[in-house]
Design a protein around this motif. Sequence first.
Motif, PDB file in Angstrom:
ATOM      1  N   UNK A 193      -1.620  -3.925   2.978  1.00 29.03           N
ATOM      2  CA  UNK A 193      -0.464  -3.385   2.254  1.00 29.03           C
ATOM      3  C   UNK A 193      -0.185  -1.920   2.580  1.00 29.03           C
ATOM      4  N   UNK A 194      -1.214  -1.103   2.655  1.00 29.93           N
ATOM      5  CA  UNK A 194      -0.973   0.334   2.836  1.00 29.93           C
ATOM      6  C   UNK A 194      -1.278   0.815   4.244  1.00 29.93           C
ATOM      7  N   UNK A 195      -1.774  -0.065   5.091  1.00 28.25           N
ATOM      8  CA  UNK A 195      -2.086   0.303   6.460  1.00 28.25           C
ATOM      9  C   UNK A 195      -3.561   0.616   6.622  1.00 28.25           C
ATOM     10  N   UNK A 196      -4.090   0.270   7.783  1.00 26.81           N
ATOM     11  CA  UNK A 196      -5.524   0.444   8.045  1.00 26.81           C
ATOM     12  C   UNK A 196      -5.937   1.906   8.023  1.00 26.81           C
ATOM     13  N   UNK A 197      -5.189   2.756   8.681  1.00 29.19           N
ATOM     14  CA  UNK A 197      -5.584   4.166   8.754  1.00 29.19           C
ATOM     15  C   UNK A 197      -5.482   4.850   7.387  1.00 29.19           C
ATOM     16  N   UNK A 198      -4.455   4.511   6.621  1.00 28.18           N
ATOM     17  CA  UNK A 198      -4.337   5.080   5.272  1.00 28.18           C
ATOM     18  C   UNK A 198      -5.479   4.600   4.390  1.00 28.18           C
ATOM     19  N   UNK A 199      -5.826   3.323   4.488  1.00 25.09           N
ATOM     20  CA  UNK A 199      -6.922   2.782   3.689  1.00 25.09           C
ATOM     21  C   UNK A 199      -8.239   3.445   4.066  1.00 25.09           C
ATOM     22  N   UNK A 221      -0.579  -0.295  -8.830  1.00 23.45           N
ATOM     23  CA  UNK A 221      -0.379  -0.792  -7.469  1.00 23.45           C
ATOM     24  C   UNK A 221      -1.590  -1.573  -6.981  1.00 23.45           C
ATOM     25  N   UNK A 222      -2.797  -1.146  -7.357  1.00 23.94           N
ATOM     26  CA  UNK A 222      -3.991  -1.876  -6.937  1.00 23.94           C
ATOM     27  C   UNK A 222      -4.186  -3.162  -7.740  1.00 23.94           C
ATOM     28  N   UNK A 223      -3.692  -3.193  -8.972  1.00 25.58           N
ATOM     29  CA  UNK A 223      -3.897  -4.377  -9.799  1.00 25.58           C
ATOM     30  C   UNK A 223      -3.174  -5.591  -9.235  1.00 25.58           C
ATOM     31  N   UNK A 224      -2.077  -5.386  -8.517  1.00 27.68           N
ATOM     32  CA  UNK A 224      -1.358  -6.532  -7.956  1.00 27.68           C
ATOM     33  C   UNK A 224      -2.169  -7.214  -6.860  1.00 27.68           C
ATOM     34  N   UNK A 225      -3.090  -6.508  -6.223  1.00 28.20           N
ATOM     35  CA  UNK A 225      -3.919  -7.117  -5.188  1.00 28.20           C
ATOM     36  C   UNK A 225      -4.873  -8.147  -5.781  1.00 28.20           C
ATOM     37  N   UNK A 226      -5.350  -7.894  -6.988  1.00 31.15           N
ATOM     38  CA  UNK A 226      -6.400  -8.701  -7.564  1.00 31.15           C
ATOM     39  C   UNK A 226      -5.883  -9.800  -8.488  1.00 31.15           C
ATOM     40  N   UNK A 227      -4.582  -9.856  -8.727  1.00 28.42           N
ATOM     41  CA  UNK A 227      -4.001 -10.888  -9.573  1.00 28.42           C
ATOM     42  C   UNK A 227      -3.757 -12.175  -8.807  1.00 28.42           C
ATOM     43  N   UNK A 228      -3.717 -12.122  -7.512  1.00 25.89           N
ATOM     44  CA  UNK A 228      -3.415 -13.281  -6.690  1.00 25.89           C
ATOM     45  C   UNK A 228      -4.659 -14.126  -6.478  1.00 25.89           C
ATOM     46  N   UNK A 229      -4.440 -15.414  -6.224  1.00 21.96           N
ATOM     47  CA  UNK A 229      -5.564 -16.315  -5.982  1.00 21.96           C
ATOM     48  C   UNK A 229      -6.266 -15.955  -4.673  1.00 21.96           C
ATOM     49  N   UNK A 230      -5.494 -15.582  -3.667  1.00 19.14           N
ATOM     50  CA  UNK A 230      -6.053 -15.192  -2.373  1.00 19.14           C
ATOM     51  C   UNK A 230      -5.451 -13.857  -1.967  1.00 19.14           C
ATOM     52  N   UNK A 231      -5.958 -12.771  -2.540  1.00 18.73           N
ATOM     53  CA  UNK A 231      -5.339 -11.467  -2.265  1.00 18.73           C
ATOM     54  C   UNK A 231      -5.562 -11.014  -0.827  1.00 18.73           C
ATOM     55  N   UNK A 232      -4.571 -10.348  -0.279  1.00 21.03           N
ATOM     56  CA  UNK A 232      -4.723  -9.727   1.023  1.00 21.03           C
ATOM     57  C   UNK A 232      -5.519  -8.440   0.840  1.00 21.03           C
ATOM     58  N   UNK A 233      -6.004  -7.919   1.907  1.00 24.09           N
ATOM     59  CA  UNK A 233      -6.763  -6.683   1.811  1.00 24.09           C
ATOM     60  C   UNK A 233      -5.838  -5.515   1.503  1.00 24.09           C
ATOM     61  N   UNK A 234      -6.421  -4.475   0.971  1.00 24.03           N
ATOM     62  CA  UNK A 234      -5.664  -3.260   0.686  1.00 24.03           C
ATOM     63  C   UNK A 234      -5.087  -2.704   1.981  1.00 24.03           C
ATOM     64  N   UNK A 235      -5.843  -2.811   3.057  1.00 24.38           N
ATOM     65  CA  UNK A 235      -5.399  -2.285   4.341  1.00 24.38           C
ATOM     66  C   UNK A 235      -4.137  -2.979   4.822  1.00 24.38           C
TER      67      UNK A 235
END
Length: 55
Positions: free
Chosen positions: A23-29, A7-21
């Motif tokens: 995708x999973x929410x700020x409080x969860x992150x 699930x985390x690897x999909x964040x880093x495969x993109x040219x301009x990845x969005x933050x983890x927060x």
Amino acid sequence: MENVFHSFSRFFKRAHPYTVAHYIGRKNAQRILGCKIKKKSKIFAEQHVEDQNHL
């Protein structure tokens, strides 16, 4: 554990990845990473105030 890495690897495969927060929410992150998430503009504003106070 492999699901977490997948699930985390999909964040880093993109040219301009969005933050983890985004995708999973700020409080969860914050809970998972054990840190406080702030907006970049607020961090720069705090640094600017600190720089002025040190002069």
